[in-house]
Design an enzyme around this catalytic site. Structure first.
Site, mmCIF file in Angstrom:
data_model
loop_
_atom_site.group_PDB
_atom_site.id
_atom_site.type_symbol
_atom_site.label_atom_id
_atom_site.label_comp_id
_atom_site.label_asym_id
_atom_site.label_seq_id
_atom_site.Cartn_x
_atom_site.Cartn_y
_atom_site.Cartn_z
ATOM 1 N N CYS A 120 -64.140 -29.419 3.569
ATOM 2 C CA CYS A 120 -64.700 -30.493 2.681
ATOM 3 C C CYS A 120 -64.734 -31.758 3.434
ATOM 4 O O CYS A 120 -65.692 -32.728 3.208
ATOM 5 C CB CYS A 120 -63.715 -30.651 1.555
ATOM 6 S SG CYS A 120 -61.921 -30.769 1.753
ATOM 7 N N HIS A 127 -63.387 -37.585 -0.886
ATOM 8 C CA HIS A 127 -62.930 -38.032 0.359
ATOM 9 C C HIS A 127 -64.015 -39.048 1.037
ATOM 10 O O HIS A 127 -65.080 -39.170 0.456
ATOM 11 C CB HIS A 127 -63.363 -36.775 1.482
ATOM 12 C CG HIS A 127 -61.988 -35.812 1.278
ATOM 13 N ND1 HIS A 127 -60.939 -36.042 0.741
ATOM 14 C CD2 HIS A 127 -62.135 -34.633 2.078
ATOM 15 C CE1 HIS A 127 -60.425 -34.748 0.861
ATOM 16 N NE2 HIS A 127 -61.036 -33.666 1.496
#
Length: 350
Positions: A131, A255
């Site tokens: 990710c 993120h």
């Protein structure tokens, strides 16, 4: 072939699995049966899939009988054991674990960059990137195609949901512990209030930790090595220079990355902005004059990579500085896996 392929979601009750079921309900209906597979302790649970209750079955070789495509979101050791079994029962596996990513016989695919790679899958397995890599790689792929990428310098600011369900639970408990307290007057105050670090190596509430993942060679973390080697493989640049520092921050989901990218060709701010604005999978949010740029609070629960703070480097007209955000549970994990599976599903109907 003309039938709709059958799909298995392996790890359906986990954090990413839950997001996957939501994504399946909103994506094109390209599947026949959708089967939910998880550990024996989750067997018998009923989850909603496309408006219908589906009972979870325990993982076993027989659970893959009749399955054409299996999407795995499991720990590495589970994927390593069961993905080949699923293939042996006739399924094409799309795996979200780390286990197969750097295997030369397993393509590592981002649908906006190298979708053609799914055709070459001698092991019957296709891997989905980490990710953290995913948060930047769609934008970097678009820029590389135009300008030719040479070097990457990356700092990540990673949300705790990347650690699974325990990360958010621990952070919420730590936030509750510090709420209403007066910290910062004495060194070490935070450690006296927060006594349960959970999976974190230090308190994370009101703090940042310059570490994400497990220890690898030469003091690097596993998250940092993933960004380096996965970027090279996805972009087809085996000698790409990559410097990475991964940081855990007190954010639940999404993120963020700060990237300094060096290119073969001269690049301008306006040219890069126009390119990113018109590239699939990217949303440009870049108006610093009016205080507009992406933050995790804006990006969570959305699918694109969001890019802002686009600047040409002070000292190099071949370099850009950018800030990016991406929901690590959606495009960072579940969505790209689903998009890869849809490409495989198309093989059954074409």
């Amino acid at each position: 072939m003309s039938k709709k392929p059958s799909l298995a979601v392996v790890g359906a009750t986990g954090a990413v699995g839950t997001v996957m079921l939501d994504i399946l309900s909103k994506r094109p209906d390209v599947y026949g049966e959708i089967r939910l597979i998880a550990s024996a302790r989750s067997a018998g649970k009923k989850l909603m899939v496309r408006g219908e209750e589906v009972e979870v079955v325990a993982i076993s070789p027989e659970a893959f009988d009749g399955i054409d495509i299996a999407m795995f979101d499991t720990p590495d050791e589970i994927a390593g054991e069961w993905a080949p079994i699923a293939v042996s029962r006739g399924a094409v596996v799309v795996d979200n674990s780390t286990f197969f990513r750097m295997d030369d016989q397993v393509p590592l695919v981002v649908v906006e960059i190298n979708p053609e790679a799914i055709k070459d899958r001698p092991k019957g397995i296709i891997s989905n990137p980490n990710c953290t890599t995913m948060t930047m790689i769609v934008a970097m792929g678009a820029l590389h195609k135009e300008y030719g990428l040479k070097e990457l310098f990356v700092s990540s600011y990673q949300a705790v949901s990347g650690m699974g369900v325990t990360g958010p639970e621990t952070l919420r408990n730590q936030i509750s512990a510090v709420a209403g307290t007066h910290l910062g007057e004495q060194p070490g105050d935070l450690r006296t209030v927060i006594t349960d670090f959970g999976a974190f190596p230090a308190p994370l509430a009101l703090n940042v930790i310059p570490w994400a993942g497990s220890l690898k060679a030469d003091g690097y973390s596993s998250e940092e090595t993933k960004v380096r080697f996965e970027s090279r493989k996805i972009l087809g640049l085996p000698n790409l220079k990559v410097a990475v520092t991964c940081v855990r921050v007190p954010v639940i989901t999404t993120h963020s990355l700060s990237v300094h990218a060096v290119f073969d060709s001269e690049v301008t701010r306006e040219g890069a902005q126009n390119l990113l604005k018109n590239s699939a999978g990217i949303e440009l949010l870049d108006d610093p004059e009016n205080g507009i740029w992406p933050t995790p609070a804006d990006v969570v629960n959305t699918d694109p990579t969001w890019v802002g703070r686009v600047r040409r480097s002070f000292d190099d007209d071949h370099a850009l500085d950018l800030f990016m955000c991406g929901d690590n549970l959606r495009k960072g994990a579940a969505l790209n896996t689903a998009q890869i599976a849809e490409l495989v599903a198309a093989e059954f109907t074409n």
